[in-house]
Design a protein around this motif. Sequence first.
Motif, short mmCIF file in Angstrom:
data_model
loop_
_atom_site.label_atom_id
_atom_site.label_comp_id
_atom_site.label_asym_id
_atom_site.label_seq_id
_atom_site.Cartn_x
_atom_site.Cartn_y
_atom_site.Cartn_z
N ILE A 64 -18.31 -13.63 10.90
CA ILE A 64 -17.94 -14.24 12.13
C ILE A 64 -18.32 -15.52 12.02
O ILE A 64 -17.73 -16.47 12.83
N GLU A 75 -24.37 -16.67 19.98
CA GLU A 75 -23.07 -16.04 20.34
C GLU A 75 -22.79 -15.40 19.02
O GLU A 75 -21.87 -14.07 19.15
N THR A 79 -21.16 -11.45 19.28
CA THR A 79 -20.18 -10.99 18.91
C THR A 79 -20.04 -9.78 17.88
O THR A 79 -19.28 -8.90 17.62
N SER A 83 -18.40 -6.22 18.24
CA SER A 83 -17.57 -6.02 17.06
C SER A 83 -17.83 -4.62 16.62
O SER A 83 -17.14 -3.65 16.33
#
Length: 107
Positions: A64, A75, A79, A83
């Motif tokens: 990521i 962030e 994420t 995910s």
Amino acid sequence: MVITKSISFNTSTIALKFSKKSLFAFSKIVSLIPYPVIELFCWLLGLVAIALMGERRRLAMKNISEAFTGLGWIEITQTTIKSTCRTIEQGLLVLAWPQLKTKKLLK
């Protein structure tokens, strides 16, 4: 020796039948659970997976951070958790798909 193979084959057959019935029962149960409950379960399971599976966490965070270079650490972490949660949801959907009715899918 032939008798041993026959006995192990029967044991394997019984185990396979049991696992198929268990998988069918589990998929039926998952298909009946309301989506908000599944979403909460997946969120909690995703947090646990990220906390306990260090290699998965490192790999997901690396991927990521390389894909989205402008994201900060917070962030990237968020994420990664999202995910992982989506991956768990997709796995449950695969199990429940044969049991889901078209009317429920359209909601």
